[in-house]
Motif scaffolding. Structure first.
Motif, PDB file in Angstrom:
ATOM      1  N   HIS A 306      50.206 -30.182 -27.017  1.00 32.35           N
ATOM      2  CA  HIS A 306      51.510 -30.678 -26.573  1.00 32.35           C
ATOM      3  C   HIS A 306      51.806 -30.204 -25.161  1.00 32.35           C
ATOM      4  CE1 HIS A 306      52.292 -26.634 -28.109  1.00 32.35           C
ATOM      5  NE2 HIS A 306      53.400 -26.619 -27.380  1.00 32.35           N
ATOM      6  N   CYS A 307      52.710 -30.891 -24.502  1.00 31.72           N
ATOM      7  CA  CYS A 307      53.117 -30.542 -23.145  1.00 31.72           C
ATOM      8  C   CYS A 307      54.121 -29.393 -23.205  1.00 31.72           C
ATOM      9  CB  CYS A 307      53.741 -31.753 -22.459  1.00 31.72           C
ATOM     10  SG  CYS A 307      54.358 -31.403 -20.796  1.00 31.72           S
ATOM     11  N   HIS A 308      53.809 -28.308 -22.562  1.00 30.18           N
ATOM     12  CA  HIS A 308      54.682 -27.136 -22.616  1.00 30.18           C
ATOM     13  C   HIS A 308      55.925 -27.311 -21.748  1.00 30.18           C
ATOM     14  CE1 HIS A 308      52.007 -24.313 -24.834  1.00 30.18           C
ATOM     15  NE2 HIS A 308      51.088 -25.164 -24.414  1.00 30.18           N
ATOM     16  N   GLU A 309      55.904 -28.271 -20.820  1.00 25.72           N
ATOM     17  CA  GLU A 309      57.067 -28.478 -19.952  1.00 25.72           C
ATOM     18  C   GLU A 309      58.075 -29.459 -20.544  1.00 25.72           C
ATOM     19  OE1 GLU A 309      55.977 -29.316 -15.934  1.00 25.72           O
ATOM     20  OE2 GLU A 309      54.651 -27.571 -15.782  1.00 25.72           O
ATOM     21  N   HIS A 310      57.568 -30.489 -21.228  1.00 23.19           N
ATOM     22  CA  HIS A 310      58.474 -31.486 -21.805  1.00 23.19           C
ATOM     23  C   HIS A 310      58.571 -31.383 -23.323  1.00 23.19           C
ATOM     24  CE1 HIS A 310      57.163 -33.388 -17.920  1.00 23.19           C
ATOM     25  NE2 HIS A 310      58.483 -33.462 -17.801  1.00 23.19           N
ATOM     26  N   GLY A 311      57.613 -30.677 -23.941  1.00 28.17           N
ATOM     27  CA  GLY A 311      57.691 -30.449 -25.374  1.00 28.17           C
ATOM     28  C   GLY A 311      57.209 -31.579 -26.247  1.00 28.17           C
ATOM     29  N   HIS A 312      56.566 -32.597 -25.678  1.00 24.85           N
ATOM     30  CA  HIS A 312      56.123 -33.742 -26.474  1.00 24.85           C
ATOM     31  C   HIS A 312      54.680 -33.569 -26.940  1.00 24.85           C
ATOM     32  CE1 HIS A 312      59.336 -36.056 -24.055  1.00 24.85           C
ATOM     33  NE2 HIS A 312      59.819 -35.766 -25.254  1.00 24.85           N
ATOM     34  N   VAL A 313      54.411 -34.113 -28.115  1.00 22.08           N
ATOM     35  CA  VAL A 313      53.067 -34.070 -28.678  1.00 22.08           C
ATOM     36  C   VAL A 313      52.147 -34.990 -27.888  1.00 22.08           C
ATOM     37  CG1 VAL A 313      51.667 -34.659 -30.694  1.00 22.08           C
ATOM     38  CG2 VAL A 313      53.848 -33.491 -30.994  1.00 22.08           C
ATOM     39  N   ARG A 314      50.930 -34.493 -27.599  1.00 21.38           N
ATOM     40  CA  ARG A 314      49.921 -35.342 -26.969  1.00 21.38           C
ATOM     41  C   ARG A 314      48.947 -35.893 -28.010  1.00 21.38           C
ATOM     42  NH1 ARG A 314      48.844 -30.834 -23.029  1.00 21.38           N
ATOM     43  NH2 ARG A 314      50.284 -31.085 -21.281  1.00 21.38           N
ATOM     44  N   GLY A 315      48.561 -35.030 -28.946  1.00 22.14           N
ATOM     45  CA  GLY A 315      47.644 -35.485 -29.976  1.00 22.14           C
ATOM     46  C   GLY A 315      46.873 -34.337 -30.583  1.00 22.14           C
ATOM     47  N   PRO A 316      46.117 -34.601 -31.661  1.00 22.98           N
ATOM     48  CA  PRO A 316      45.319 -33.556 -32.329  1.00 22.98           C
ATOM     49  C   PRO A 316      44.023 -33.294 -31.569  1.00 22.98           C
ATOM     50  CG  PRO A 316      45.021 -35.647 -33.440  1.00 22.98           C
ATOM     51  CD  PRO A 316      46.004 -35.901 -32.335  1.00 22.98           C
ATOM     52  N   VAL A 317      43.689 -32.040 -31.345  1.00 23.51           N
ATOM     53  CA  VAL A 317      42.464 -31.694 -30.616  1.00 23.51           C
ATOM     54  C   VAL A 317      41.688 -30.621 -31.367  1.00 23.51           C
ATOM     55  CG1 VAL A 317      43.417 -32.309 -28.362  1.00 23.51           C
ATOM     56  CG2 VAL A 317      43.671 -29.975 -29.215  1.00 23.51           C
ATOM     57  N   CYS A 318      40.403 -30.597 -31.118  1.00 25.19           N
ATOM     58  CA  CYS A 318      39.552 -29.558 -31.709  1.00 25.19           C
ATOM     59  C   CYS A 318      39.620 -28.299 -30.839  1.00 25.19           C
ATOM     60  CB  CYS A 318      38.115 -30.057 -31.820  1.00 25.19           C
ATOM     61  SG  CYS A 318      37.290 -30.355 -30.227  1.00 25.19           S
ATOM     62  N   PRO A 319      39.221 -27.144 -31.354  1.00 25.08           N
ATOM     63  CA  PRO A 319      39.279 -25.907 -30.555  1.00 25.08           C
ATOM     64  C   PRO A 319      38.495 -25.989 -29.259  1.00 25.08           C
ATOM     65  CG  PRO A 319      38.970 -25.366 -32.867  1.00 25.08           C
ATOM     66  CD  PRO A 319      38.818 -26.864 -32.743  1.00 25.08           C
ATOM     67  N   SER A 320      37.338 -26.667 -29.274  1.00 24.27           N
ATOM     68  CA  SER A 320      36.521 -26.755 -28.072  1.00 24.27           C
ATOM     69  C   SER A 320      37.252 -27.518 -26.970  1.00 24.27           C
ATOM     70  CB  SER A 320      35.192 -27.442 -28.395  1.00 24.27           C
ATOM     71  OG  SER A 320      34.407 -27.595 -27.230  1.00 24.27           O
ATOM     72  N   CYS A 321      37.843 -28.659 -27.305  1.00 23.99           N
ATOM     73  CA  CYS A 321      38.568 -29.448 -26.301  1.00 23.99           C
ATOM     74  C   CYS A 321      39.840 -28.734 -25.862  1.00 23.99           C
ATOM     75  CB  CYS A 321      38.894 -30.829 -26.849  1.00 23.99           C
ATOM     76  SG  CYS A 321      37.451 -31.917 -26.973  1.00 23.99           S
ATOM     77  N   ASN A 322      40.480 -28.028 -26.776  1.00 25.95           N
ATOM     78  CA  ASN A 322      41.686 -27.276 -26.413  1.00 25.95           C
ATOM     79  C   ASN A 322      41.355 -26.181 -25.403  1.00 25.95           C
ATOM     80  OD1 ASN A 322      44.572 -26.580 -26.873  1.00 25.95           O
ATOM     81  ND2 ASN A 322      43.693 -24.689 -27.670  1.00 25.95           N
ATOM     82  N   THR A 323      40.225 -25.526 -25.597  1.00 23.90           N
ATOM     83  CA  THR A 323      39.787 -24.499 -24.659  1.00 23.90           C
ATOM     84  C   THR A 323      39.408 -25.124 -23.317  1.00 23.90           C
ATOM     85  OG1 THR A 323      38.968 -23.085 -26.431  1.00 23.90           O
ATOM     86  CG2 THR A 323      38.094 -22.673 -24.233  1.00 23.90           C
ATOM     87  N   PHE A 324      38.715 -26.250 -23.379  1.00 25.31           N
ATOM     88  CA  PHE A 324      38.263 -26.910 -22.147  1.00 25.31           C
ATOM     89  C   PHE A 324      39.436 -27.388 -21.308  1.00 25.31           C
ATOM     90  CE2 PHE A 324      36.186 -30.480 -19.810  1.00 25.31           C
ATOM     91  CZ  PHE A 324      35.295 -29.697 -19.101  1.00 25.31           C
TER      92      PHE A 324
END
Length: 434
Positions: A306-324
């Motif tokens: 999710h966007c930490h500035e606007h608070g909206h969900v972007r979508g589900p991600v795996c740990p690898s993509c979240n880290t990347f």
């Protein structure tokens, strides 16, 4: 009984107090993605499996004790030695892919350490900006292709046929002016198979040697590591073989291997079902792990990005993509990354990106348009050194030349905002990245 990594480390340290091996029990403290390869930590030639329990990695106490007792019994005769085959250029030749570079090969790793240290020693003798000075706290992983081209440059040096002038082996057995003390300074704490090989590396007067028992153990480690890594590439559903790490999917009990087809059958594809929804309003019924990662579309998701500035969900991600996503410029260059960030309604409507990506957009832009001279075709590396009175001071560095040319550019806050706006507009129109 499952025990914590800290307790496992303490237990192993107690059992191996008198061990002849330069062992590092701290290898049992898992780093991020430690078990991604194949779910084990290898100590010597002994594989210790990791288990995930209530979201935390643990070890079986019996496995740790068996490993400790076996390692404690290893005897190293420093008078019975074999040639270590270092330094040797051949371990940098005939590389075919990233997977080849990452395959367990202890001799190539030792050679990499030696030539990387020689390169750093040489660079320390040349006047370079502080921004490029070696910082041990920010050292790069072995054979990490994202490490600003440093490892690639070593191979490029060989291909450019400048070996004899810059890496000629001296009477002391090391390239250039490198000494064993300098090598140990940079790489003495690095480990192979949970051991510190430089502690046992010795100069015979004509070549570098290692104790035979230790070299044999490293050979067994290498074979075991490769076997486990190859096994982890096989999809547990259809038994097809994928690339290294490509199909590894995290689950509550640890990593499993699922190909995109099998993952597609097991998990739902995300099609923007929660676009515009506030992250804080998500209920437990909205489980991210019911979906495929919306970025790679190959692995099971584990969390809602999710966007930490606007608070909206972007979508589900795996740990690898979240880290990347934290890789800055590298993430922005990945196909689909810009569109993913713009899933946030606030960013999309404001024609912007989260502020933490603004500098990355500017750096990527400068690397795209700037060149060292009219004839240079090499993409430089860009770094921001400071931000003063609304101006970014950017240093660009082209390492394709012996002089390692550097120059600076000043980018005002207004210019940076304009570059970001152009980048976002191109992404929204489908003509830009992502």
């Amino acid at each position: 009984m499952l025990i914590s990594p800290q307790l496992a480390q303490n237990t192993l340290a107690d059992l191996t107090k008198a061990c002849d091996l330069p062992l590092n029990p701290g290898e049992l403290i898992p780093g991020k993605g430690e078990f991604l390869d194949h779910g084990h930590v290898l100590l010597g030639d002994i594989a210790v499996r990791g288990y995930k329990d209530k979201g935390l990695w643990k070890y079986d106490d019996r496995d740790i004790r068996r490993a400790g007792q076996a390692l404690a019994g290893v005897s190293i005769d420093t008078t019975d030695v074999v040639e270590a085959q270092v330094p040797s250029r051949r371990y940098f030749d005939d590389r075919e892919s990233y997977d080849d570079w990452r395959r367990a090969d202890w001799r190539r790793t030792l050679n990499y350490w030696i030539y990387a240290a020689a390169r750093r020693y040489r660079r320390s003798e040349v006047h370079t900006p502080a921004a490029f000075a070696y910082d041990p706290a920010n050292d790069f992983d072995v054979f990490d292709p994202e490490a600003i081209g440093f490892e690639v440059n070593i191979a490029d040096d060989f291909e450019a046929d400048v070996w004899s002038s810059r890496y000629e082996i001296g009477s002391h057995g090391l390239p250039g002016e490198l000494t064993l003390e300098d090598l140990v300074l940079h790489y003495g704490e690095r480990t192979i198979a949970g051991t510190r090989p430089l502690a046992l590396l010795a100069w015979s007067g004509t070549h570098w040697v290692l104790p035979r028992a230790y070299a044999d153990m490293l050979d067994r480690w290498q074979e075991r590591e490769r076997t486990l890594a190859e096994r982890a590439r096989i999809c547990t559903g259809c038994r097809a073989q994928g690339s290294r790490w490509g199909w590894r999917t995290v689950t509550p009990s640890g990593y499993v291997t699922l190909c995109p087809v099998c993952s597609g059958k097991a998990f739902e594809t995300y099609e923007g079902q929660l676009d515009g929804v506030a992250y804080r309003s998500l209920r437990r019924t909205h489980r991210s792990d019911e979906y495929l990662c919306c970025l790679c579309r190959e692995s099971r998701a584990a969390l809602w990005d999710h966007c930490h500035e606007h608070g909206h969900v972007r979508g589900p991600v795996c740990p690898s993509c979240n880290t990347f996503e934290g890789k800055g410029v590298a993430f922005l260059r990945r196909n689909g990354s810009a569109q993913h960030l713009l899933r946030c309604r606030g960013c999309r409507e404001g024609r912007t990106l989260p502020s933490r990506f603004h500098l990355d957009v500017v750096l990527d832009h400068l690397e795209e348009v700037e060149r060292h001279g009219r004839r240079c075709r090499h993409r430089p590396h860009a770094y921001r050194t400071e931000y003063v009175h609304g101006v970014h001071l950017i240093i660009l560095h082209c390492d394709a030349h012996a002089s390692m040319a550097t120059w600076t550019r000043e980018v005002t806050a207004a210019e940076a905002a304009s570059i970001v706006r152009v980048y976002v507009d191109a992404a929204l129109s489908g003509n830009g990245p992502g």
